[in-house]
Design a protein around this motif. Sequence first.
Motif, PDB file in Angstrom:
ATOM      1  N   VAL A 167      -1.476  -9.031  -3.946  1.00 45.58           N
ATOM      2  CA  VAL A 167      -1.721  -7.828  -4.740  1.00 45.58           C
ATOM      3  C   VAL A 167      -0.578  -6.874  -4.388  1.00 45.58           C
ATOM      4  CG1 VAL A 167      -3.341  -5.993  -5.319  1.00 45.58           C
ATOM      5  CG2 VAL A 167      -4.202  -8.202  -4.460  1.00 45.58           C
ATOM      6  N   VAL A 168       0.259  -6.596  -5.355  1.00 43.78           N
ATOM      7  CA  VAL A 168       1.450  -5.775  -5.100  1.00 43.78           C
ATOM      8  C   VAL A 168       1.211  -4.398  -5.704  1.00 43.78           C
ATOM      9  CG1 VAL A 168       3.956  -5.684  -5.219  1.00 43.78           C
ATOM     10  CG2 VAL A 168       2.788  -7.895  -5.341  1.00 43.78           C
ATOM     11  N   MET A 169       1.459  -3.375  -4.897  1.00 48.76           N
ATOM     12  CA  MET A 169       1.133  -2.013  -5.328  1.00 48.76           C
ATOM     13  C   MET A 169       2.345  -1.108  -5.183  1.00 48.76           C
ATOM     14  SD  MET A 169      -2.516  -2.032  -3.368  1.00 48.76           S
ATOM     15  CE  MET A 169      -1.802  -3.045  -2.078  1.00 48.76           C
ATOM     16  N   ALA A 170       2.491  -0.224  -6.162  1.00 47.98           N
ATOM     17  CA  ALA A 170       3.542   0.792  -6.102  1.00 47.98           C
ATOM     18  C   ALA A 170       2.888   2.156  -6.024  1.00 47.98           C
ATOM     19  CB  ALA A 170       4.437   0.701  -7.336  1.00 47.98           C
ATOM     20  N   VAL A 171       3.420   2.992  -5.132  1.00 48.56           N
ATOM     21  CA  VAL A 171       3.020   4.400  -5.121  1.00 48.56           C
ATOM     22  C   VAL A 171       4.225   5.203  -5.604  1.00 48.56           C
ATOM     23  CG1 VAL A 171       1.274   4.157  -3.332  1.00 48.56           C
ATOM     24  CG2 VAL A 171       3.608   4.668  -2.667  1.00 48.56           C
ATOM     25  N   ALA A 172       3.966   6.071  -6.559  1.00 42.54           N
ATOM     26  CA  ALA A 172       5.057   6.876  -7.126  1.00 42.54           C
ATOM     27  C   ALA A 172       5.403   8.005  -6.166  1.00 42.54           C
ATOM     28  CB  ALA A 172       4.627   7.437  -8.480  1.00 42.54           C
ATOM     29  N   MET A 173       6.702   8.263  -6.043  1.00 45.58           N
ATOM     30  CA  MET A 173       7.141   9.388  -5.211  1.00 45.58           C
ATOM     31  C   MET A 173       7.346  10.621  -6.089  1.00 45.58           C
ATOM     32  SD  MET A 173       9.742   7.639  -2.468  1.00 45.58           S
ATOM     33  CE  MET A 173      10.866   6.917  -3.671  1.00 45.58           C
ATOM     34  N   ASP A 174       7.395  11.776  -5.436  1.00 47.39           N
ATOM     35  CA  ASP A 174       7.608  13.058  -6.111  1.00 47.39           C
ATOM     36  C   ASP A 174       9.056  13.103  -6.626  1.00 47.39           C
ATOM     37  OD1 ASP A 174       8.160  15.699  -6.743  1.00 47.39           O
ATOM     38  OD2 ASP A 174       7.168  16.532  -4.973  1.00 47.39           O
ATOM     39  N   ALA A 175       9.225  12.886  -7.931  1.00 42.50           N
ATOM     40  CA  ALA A 175      10.571  12.765  -8.490  1.00 42.50           C
ATOM     41  C   ALA A 175      11.362  14.065  -8.352  1.00 42.50           C
ATOM     42  CB  ALA A 175      10.496  12.335  -9.956  1.00 42.50           C
ATOM     43  N   VAL A 252       9.554   4.720  -6.624  1.00 41.59           N
ATOM     44  CA  VAL A 252       8.302   4.185  -6.087  1.00 41.59           C
ATOM     45  C   VAL A 252       8.543   3.584  -4.712  1.00 41.59           C
ATOM     46  CG1 VAL A 252       7.272   3.621  -8.332  1.00 41.59           C
ATOM     47  CG2 VAL A 252       8.694   1.912  -7.169  1.00 41.59           C
ATOM     48  N   ARG A 253       7.473   3.431  -3.966  1.00 41.10           N
ATOM     49  CA  ARG A 253       7.459   2.631  -2.744  1.00 41.10           C
ATOM     50  C   ARG A 253       6.486   1.482  -2.965  1.00 41.10           C
ATOM     51  NH1 ARG A 253      11.885   3.348   0.107  1.00 41.10           N
ATOM     52  NH2 ARG A 253      12.566   5.388  -0.557  1.00 41.10           N
ATOM     53  N   LEU A 254       6.773   0.349  -2.323  1.00 41.27           N
ATOM     54  CA  LEU A 254       5.986  -0.859  -2.557  1.00 41.27           C
ATOM     55  C   LEU A 254       5.240  -1.292  -1.300  1.00 41.27           C
ATOM     56  CD1 LEU A 254       8.687  -2.948  -4.458  1.00 41.27           C
ATOM     57  CD2 LEU A 254       6.757  -1.698  -5.463  1.00 41.27           C
ATOM     58  N   CYS A 255       4.039  -1.776  -1.480  1.00 39.27           N
ATOM     59  CA  CYS A 255       3.313  -2.440  -0.411  1.00 39.27           C
ATOM     60  C   CYS A 255       2.541  -3.592  -1.044  1.00 39.27           C
ATOM     61  CB  CYS A 255       2.371  -1.484   0.314  1.00 39.27           C
ATOM     62  SG  CYS A 255       1.179  -0.650  -0.748  1.00 39.27           S
ATOM     63  N   LYS A 256       2.005  -4.453  -0.198  1.00 34.63           N
ATOM     64  CA  LYS A 256       1.305  -5.620  -0.755  1.00 34.63           C
ATOM     65  C   LYS A 256       0.224  -6.075   0.203  1.00 34.63           C
ATOM     66  CE  LYS A 256       5.067  -7.522   1.544  1.00 34.63           C
ATOM     67  NZ  LYS A 256       6.317  -6.848   1.972  1.00 34.63           N
ATOM     68  N   VAL A 257      -0.741  -6.788  -0.359  1.00 36.32           N
ATOM     69  CA  VAL A 257      -1.792  -7.435   0.442  1.00 36.32           C
ATOM     70  C   VAL A 257      -1.806  -8.899   0.037  1.00 36.32           C
ATOM     71  CG1 VAL A 257      -4.261  -7.577   0.927  1.00 36.32           C
ATOM     72  CG2 VAL A 257      -3.175  -5.329   0.636  1.00 36.32           C
ATOM     73  N   LEU A 258      -1.585  -9.783   1.006  1.00 34.91           N
ATOM     74  CA  LEU A 258      -1.684 -11.223   0.750  1.00 34.91           C
ATOM     75  C   LEU A 258      -3.103 -11.661   1.108  1.00 34.91           C
ATOM     76  CD1 LEU A 258       1.337 -10.899   0.449  1.00 34.91           C
ATOM     77  CD2 LEU A 258       1.667 -12.965   1.824  1.00 34.91           C
ATOM     78  N   THR A 259      -3.667 -12.532   0.265  1.00 35.08           N
ATOM     79  CA  THR A 259      -5.083 -12.862   0.446  1.00 35.08           C
ATOM     80  C   THR A 259      -5.383 -14.285  -0.008  1.00 35.08           C
ATOM     81  OG1 THR A 259      -7.329 -12.202  -0.163  1.00 35.08           O
ATOM     82  CG2 THR A 259      -5.637 -11.849  -1.818  1.00 35.08           C
ATOM     83  N   ASP A 260      -6.519 -14.810   0.505  1.00 38.82           N
ATOM     84  CA  ASP A 260      -7.017 -16.098   0.018  1.00 38.82           C
ATOM     85  C   ASP A 260      -8.071 -15.903  -1.069  1.00 38.82           C
ATOM     86  OD1 ASP A 260      -9.046 -15.094   1.611  1.00 38.82           O
ATOM     87  OD2 ASP A 260      -9.311 -16.928   2.793  1.00 38.82           O
TER      88      ASP A 260
END
Length: 344
Positions: A167-175, A252-260
């Motif tokens: 699950v790949v997620m982006a959080v938007a930064m204050d432009a 944006v900044r990216l984070c992710k959660v790897l899962t089964d």
Amino acid sequence: MRKSGAVRTLDAPPYRIDEAIYRRFDPRNTIFGRRHWDREAPFYGQDVHDRAGERMAGQEGCADAGYSRVEFARARAAWTVADHFAGAYSWERLGEPEDGLADTPPEVAPADEMAATVRATAHAFGADLVGICRVDPRWLYDVTPATVRDAGRYAKAAVPSGYDHAVVMAVAMDAEAIRTSPGYAAATATGVGYSRMAFVASCLAQFIRNLGYRALPMGNDSALSIPLAIDAGLGQLGRNGLLVTPEFGPCVRLCKVLTDLPLAPDRPIEFGLWDTCRRCRRCAEACAAGAISTDAEPTLDVVSRSNNPGILRWPVHHDRCYMFWVQNGASCSSCIAACPYTPL
Ligand code: SF4
Ligand code: SF4
């Protein structure tokens, strides 16, 4: 939510990998790893904040514009959750099992329904963009006990088998703040982005564990975020070496959660970014370090030990980039600020 009417979904991701050259990324080769062990690097032993005191003192004993004590204090504080919340990227379930969830049989639902639930939950925790993909093993860092020793926070262990979805997620930064780059206000927006990454990824991983599955939250560590984000349909790779999204550009900044947890994947997208990048070059012109290629065409060549080989792209000279950060006394986001896809 999606802004551009020119976004097309694809059956395969819009990148080209030369399998004869490609190697999984060695996490020792991040700039932040190399500054601890690569004695040939010009930034060996140097921290991005080493010159912060000079910047705050300024030329005439008063701070350079954008580099005041207050602005530096704010920028450093913005990282608090990312740097000091010990559980942020824990690979273990957090907390005591007295809520009973750990002993409850796994929640079962069709993969498309579960994907919708996970997507909605990630948004509820603050993700601005969410995509799901199957994990391509090429994007996992090449982690061994030796690389763990030198990679710092970029690798705690090799990703175990069975974590087949991301699950790949982006959080938007204050432009608006990013547009003040390279001063401390932009660094504050970056720090807020990193702290939000830690919050979103840790909460989503805990949610998935509470459903009875395994979950590994990650920031920039353990696997390459950008190709995972491309596979998950969040955007494309830009000349600036960053993920460019239709909604927020590269801001944006990216984070992710790897899962089964079985999840229906999203499809990659294409919105004509490379045609724009071939003509645009605004990021390269804005880069004080000369770190971004001005070549018309992407290449398989690498220009820094921190580039992994075998990917067709405009390679970023990360050594020059980080040297500028050290001189600047703060991180830089000028290539994000300059991009026409970054919101006004
Ligand atoms: S962050 Fe700054 S120094 Fe680094 S590539 Fe972007 S514009 Fe250049
Ligand atoms: S600034 Fe222009 S060249 Fe650079 S990534 Fe954005 S669109 Fe591409």
